[in-house]
Scaffold this active site. Structure first.
Site, PDB file in Angstrom:
ATOM      1  N   GLY A 157       0.832  -1.199   0.000  1.00 46.88           N
ATOM      2  CA  GLY A 157       0.000   0.000   0.000  1.00 46.88           C
ATOM      3  C   GLY A 157       0.865   1.246   0.000  1.00 46.88           C
ATOM      4  O   GLY A 157       2.063   1.197  -0.326  1.00 46.88           O
ATOM      5  N   THR A 214      -5.350   1.246   0.733  1.00 46.66           N
ATOM      6  CA  THR A 214      -4.943   2.404  -0.075  1.00 46.66           C
ATOM      7  C   THR A 214      -5.786   2.506  -1.338  1.00 46.66           C
ATOM      8  O   THR A 214      -6.265   3.590  -1.709  1.00 46.66           O
ATOM      9  CB  THR A 214      -3.445   2.289  -0.442  1.00 46.66           C
ATOM     10  OG1 THR A 214      -2.686   2.235   0.774  1.00 46.66           O
ATOM     11  CG2 THR A 214      -2.990   3.474  -1.294  1.00 46.66           C
ATOM     12  N   GLY A 243     -11.771  10.060   0.071  1.00 40.99           N
ATOM     13  CA  GLY A 243     -11.754  11.508   0.292  1.00 40.99           C
ATOM     14  C   GLY A 243     -10.488  12.188  -0.179  1.00 40.99           C
ATOM     15  O   GLY A 243     -10.518  13.145  -0.946  1.00 40.99           O
ATOM     16  N   GLU A 250     -13.174  17.946   5.207  1.00 46.32           N
ATOM     17  CA  GLU A 250     -13.732  16.805   5.934  1.00 46.32           C
ATOM     18  C   GLU A 250     -13.842  17.169   7.408  1.00 46.32           C
ATOM     19  O   GLU A 250     -13.331  18.209   7.850  1.00 46.32           O
ATOM     20  CB  GLU A 250     -12.835  15.562   5.746  1.00 46.32           C
ATOM     21  CG  GLU A 250     -12.851  15.037   4.316  1.00 46.32           C
ATOM     22  CD  GLU A 250     -12.037  13.776   4.082  1.00 46.32           C
ATOM     23  OE1 GLU A 250     -12.434  12.990   3.230  1.00 46.32           O
ATOM     24  OE2 GLU A 250     -10.992  13.596   4.732  1.00 46.32           O
ATOM     25  N   HIS A 281     -16.300   4.566  10.765  1.00 51.57           N
ATOM     26  CA  HIS A 281     -16.648   5.636   9.820  1.00 51.57           C
ATOM     27  C   HIS A 281     -18.147   5.853   9.919  1.00 51.57           C
ATOM     28  O   HIS A 281     -18.920   4.892   9.890  1.00 51.57           O
ATOM     29  CB  HIS A 281     -16.259   5.242   8.399  1.00 51.57           C
ATOM     30  CG  HIS A 281     -16.244   6.401   7.451  1.00 51.57           C
ATOM     31  ND1 HIS A 281     -17.399   7.024   7.034  1.00 51.57           N
ATOM     32  CD2 HIS A 281     -15.225   7.077   6.866  1.00 51.57           C
ATOM     33  CE1 HIS A 281     -17.082   8.024   6.212  1.00 51.57           C
ATOM     34  NE2 HIS A 281     -15.759   8.078   6.105  1.00 51.57           N
ATOM     35  N   ARG A 311     -14.857  12.496  13.640  1.00 54.04           N
ATOM     36  CA  ARG A 311     -15.567  11.270  13.282  1.00 54.04           C
ATOM     37  C   ARG A 311     -16.143  10.502  14.467  1.00 54.04           C
ATOM     38  O   ARG A 311     -17.212   9.896  14.374  1.00 54.04           O
ATOM     39  CB  ARG A 311     -14.554  10.370  12.599  1.00 54.04           C
ATOM     40  CG  ARG A 311     -15.119   9.689  11.431  1.00 54.04           C
ATOM     41  CD  ARG A 311     -14.022   9.070  10.674  1.00 54.04           C
ATOM     42  NE  ARG A 311     -13.795   9.773   9.433  1.00 54.04           N
ATOM     43  CZ  ARG A 311     -12.954   9.366   8.505  1.00 54.04           C
ATOM     44  NH1 ARG A 311     -12.227   8.299   8.712  1.00 54.04           N
ATOM     45  NH2 ARG A 311     -12.801  10.039   7.394  1.00 54.04           N
ATOM     46  N   HIS A 364     -13.652   1.069  10.540  1.00 54.05           N
ATOM     47  CA  HIS A 364     -12.951   1.657   9.408  1.00 54.05           C
ATOM     48  C   HIS A 364     -11.438   1.712   9.568  1.00 54.05           C
ATOM     49  O   HIS A 364     -10.695   1.397   8.658  1.00 54.05           O
ATOM     50  CB  HIS A 364     -13.501   3.072   9.228  1.00 54.05           C
ATOM     51  CG  HIS A 364     -12.883   3.858   8.115  1.00 54.05           C
ATOM     52  ND1 HIS A 364     -12.914   3.429   6.819  1.00 54.05           N
ATOM     53  CD2 HIS A 364     -12.241   5.054   8.114  1.00 54.05           C
ATOM     54  CE1 HIS A 364     -12.317   4.336   6.048  1.00 54.05           C
ATOM     55  NE2 HIS A 364     -11.877   5.308   6.816  1.00 54.05           N
ATOM     56  N   ARG A 402      -8.301   9.394  14.862  1.00 57.23           N
ATOM     57  CA  ARG A 402      -7.594   9.950  13.695  1.00 57.23           C
ATOM     58  C   ARG A 402      -8.403  11.055  13.019  1.00 57.23           C
ATOM     59  O   ARG A 402      -9.599  10.923  12.796  1.00 57.23           O
ATOM     60  CB  ARG A 402      -7.354   8.835  12.680  1.00 57.23           C
ATOM     61  CG  ARG A 402      -6.767   9.299  11.361  1.00 57.23           C
ATOM     62  CD  ARG A 402      -6.589   8.114  10.443  1.00 57.23           C
ATOM     63  NE  ARG A 402      -7.868   7.580  10.053  1.00 57.23           N
ATOM     64  CZ  ARG A 402      -8.413   7.725   8.836  1.00 57.23           C
ATOM     65  NH1 ARG A 402      -7.771   8.391   7.893  1.00 57.23           N
ATOM     66  NH2 ARG A 402      -9.570   7.207   8.569  1.00 57.23           N
ATOM     67  N   SER A 450      -4.280   9.543   7.190  1.00 54.86           N
ATOM     68  CA  SER A 450      -3.574   8.258   7.163  1.00 54.86           C
ATOM     69  C   SER A 450      -2.769   8.037   5.886  1.00 54.86           C
ATOM     70  O   SER A 450      -1.662   7.490   5.958  1.00 54.86           O
ATOM     71  CB  SER A 450      -4.527   7.094   7.399  1.00 54.86           C
ATOM     72  OG  SER A 450      -5.713   7.289   6.714  1.00 54.86           O
TER      73      SER A 450
END
Ligand code: FAD
Ligand code: SIN
Length: 534
Positions: free
Chosen positions: A18, A47, A52, A117, A239, A285, A346, A381, A386
């Site tokens: 990834g 990945t 987003g 976001e 999520h 989130r 998530h 997070r 990430s």
């Protein structure tokens, strides 16, 4: 690419293809031989599915302090400031590097288009429509091909080889890994000067997740079994908005949809977020997922709805072409009807403990990307941090690892081949399938968004029995990919439960009804090392 030989010896063994693993590989290949192994096709990992985008300070109204501050706020007191600083400050250069490899991001005139976001005080998410990860993976794989980096697919690392397990004396050091070929069942011994875990997350530990099937927490389980420190596993991010449809496999509806104006409604059509948080749809989130959960429970609804019908259809198709098309496949036209959504598991904020160079507590073993716990995310997070972390730490780790070459040169020869002992051909596939299902279901029911001490204790008891059963099975029969993953899932589930039971407070993603408030005495990581689970 050539298949693996029974014995391989390389400078850098990278488990995972990834964003983190490939970034590392592209830097490390300048210093020595690199072998990248992936569990399925080379692109298959989280990945590839990132939607987003990648957060970074790229806009004229933004600055490093704002991104740092937003990350610290989301992390609810547990971020390590130095990890946040390096990630945020090095982010723009890493994105420019990706652009130099041919990454095609959306533009607005001569600038990158930036979306927004939850938890971000500025527009700072660079993206490729709503399929950013696919473009990142494409660009990195193309660069790896151009650099001649060897990537071997369908290889599942079973366990790390360490000097401790081999009884070599001195501090426990990583020497490589045993690797199972999915197609042939052959087990190769790969010895390496530096072994890199870039194995991604563990969403499959829960029943509902938008993560791909490879996300079974293998790197964390292997590192724990090898004696590395693992931390903050209780912080599993749900999520808020995954498509609620029996055939949709928890397909993700990007947070950017809320960033561009999407409104969350309950079954009665009421916009409810303002009752839970003044930041409404753009709260971090953990807050949004918990609010949806609470609203669904309050009303007895099966799902919530994300309403974008007030936005022009042309805008929706232009910005979210994949989400638009996927929803259409399930009979939902998001220009005219709200999307049914539920939260799903998530992202794992905890993982293998590392320093700022990706070094774990075991010499010559690195962890980068979602498998790691660098201190960037703390208790929650910030969205789109990430991909950025994978880039920054993949890069940093490669520079540090290059300096280690030579330090282990004599030892690789001492690594013995895999010993199958008296293992038999497996004859009870049903046991593996049943236990997979049981682990995922109990994690969903007992260790979800809202927890209680009683449910956590129940999960602990069940997992103890399951792990004993799986361990017996593992030592009696030849290893298969399913069995390797089941063993890892069960270990990771237990690490999550063990960390959750340690933390006697609610913070970030860890919310316990018995202790609903944060307690400053718990402003510290929950750290586990081998033996702590038994
Ligand atoms: P991955 O990309 O998951 O790769 C893991 C690799 O490890 C794979 O190649 C796999 O085959 C390999 N592997 C695993 N186990 C083994 C084993 N035992 N042996 C050999 N190989 C193994 N983050 C953002 O920043 N922005 C977003 O917009 C965003 N959207 C997302 C949307 C979705 C649907 C999902 C699932 C995640 C999203 N994320 C997003 C999170 C982000 O995509 C991941 O955290 C990140 O891509 C992880 O990268 P990685 O390199 O650590 O691992
Ligand atoms: C999304 O697009 O909502 C995913 C972003 C992330 O997980 O960082």
């Amino acid at each position: 690419m050539a298949p693996l030989m029974e014995r391989e010896r390389v400078d850098f063994l990278v488990l995972g293809g990834g964003v983190a693993g490939l970034t590392f590989a592209l830097q490390a290949v300048k210093h020595g031989s690199v072998l990248v192994l992936t569990k399925r096709q080379r692109w298959e990992g989280s990945t590839q599915y990132a939607q987003g985008g990648v957060a970074s300070v790229l806009g004229p109204d933004d600055d490093f302090d704002l991104h740092i501050q937003d990350t610290l706020v989301a992390g609810a007191g547990l971020c390590k400031r130095d990890a946040v600083e390096v990630t945020v400050r090095e982010g723009p250069d890493r994105i420019r590097w990706l652009l130099s490899l041919g990454l095609d991001l959306d533009r607005e005139g001569d600038r990158l288009h930036l979306t927004r976001e939850g938890g971000h005080s500025r527009r700072r998410i660079a993206h490729a429509k709503d399929a950013t990860g696919r473009e990142v993976e494409r660009a990195l794989l193309a660069a790896c091909a151009a650099a001649g980096i060897r990537i071997v697919e369908d290889q599942i690392a079973i366990d790390l080889v360490t000097s401790g397990k081999l009884g070599l004396g001195g501090p426990n050091r990583a020497l490589g890994a045993y690797v199972l070929d999915r197609a042939t069942g052959a087990i190769a011994t790969v010895s390496a000067a530096v072994t890199v875990l870039a194995t991604g997350g563990a969403g499959k530990v829960y029943l509902y997740t938008p993560n791909p099937d490879v996300a079974t927490g293998d790197g964390i389980a292997m590192a724990y079994r090898a004696g590395a420190a693992v931390a903050n596993m209780e912080f599993f991010q749900f999520h808020p908005t995954c498509l609620y449809h029996p055939q949709a496999k928890s397909y993700l509806i990007s947070e950017a949809c809320r960033g561009e104006g999407g409104i969350l409604r309950n079954g009665a059509g009421e916009a409810f977020m303002s009752r839970y948080d003044p930041r409404r749809e753009l709260a971090p989130r953990d807050v949004v997922a918990r609010s949806i959960d609470a609203e669904m429970k309050r009303r007895g609804d099966d799902c919530a709805f994300l309403d974008m019908t007030h936005l022009p259809k042309s805008f929706l198709i232009e910005h979210f072409p994949n989400i638009y098309a996927t929803c259409r496949e399930f009979g939902i036209d998001l220009a005219v009807q709200p999307i049914p959504v539920v939260p799903a598991a998530h992202y794992l904020c905890g993982g293998v403990v590392t320093d700022l160079l990706g070094r774990t507590t075991i010499p010559h073993l690195y962890a980068i990307g979602e498998v790691s716990c660098t201190g960037l995310h703390g208790a929650n997070r910030l969205a789109s941090n990430s991909l950025l972390e994978g880039l920054v730490f993949g890069w940093r780790a490669a520079a540090a690892a290059a300096e280690e070459l030579g330090a282990t040169s004599g030892e690789a020869a001492a690594v013995p081949g895999w010993n199958p002992g008296d293992a038999l051909a497996p004859d009870e596939g049903v046991v593996v399938a049943h236990n997979w299902d049981e682990v995922r279901r109990l994690m969903w029911n007992y260790v979800g968004i809202v927890r209680t001490e009683k449910r956590l204790a129940r999960a602990h008891g069940r997992l103890e029995m399951l792990r004993a059963e799986i361990r017996d099975y593992y030592w009696q029969y030849h290893v298969t990919p399913d069995l390797v993953e089941l063993r890892n899932l069960a270990d990771v589930a237990m690490l999550i439960v063990a960390c959750a039971r340690q933390r006697k407070e609610s913070r970030g993603l860890h919310y316990v009804l018995d202790t609903p408030r944060a307690d400053d005495r718990w402003l510290r990581d929950t750290v586990l090392t081998r033996g702590d689970l038994e």
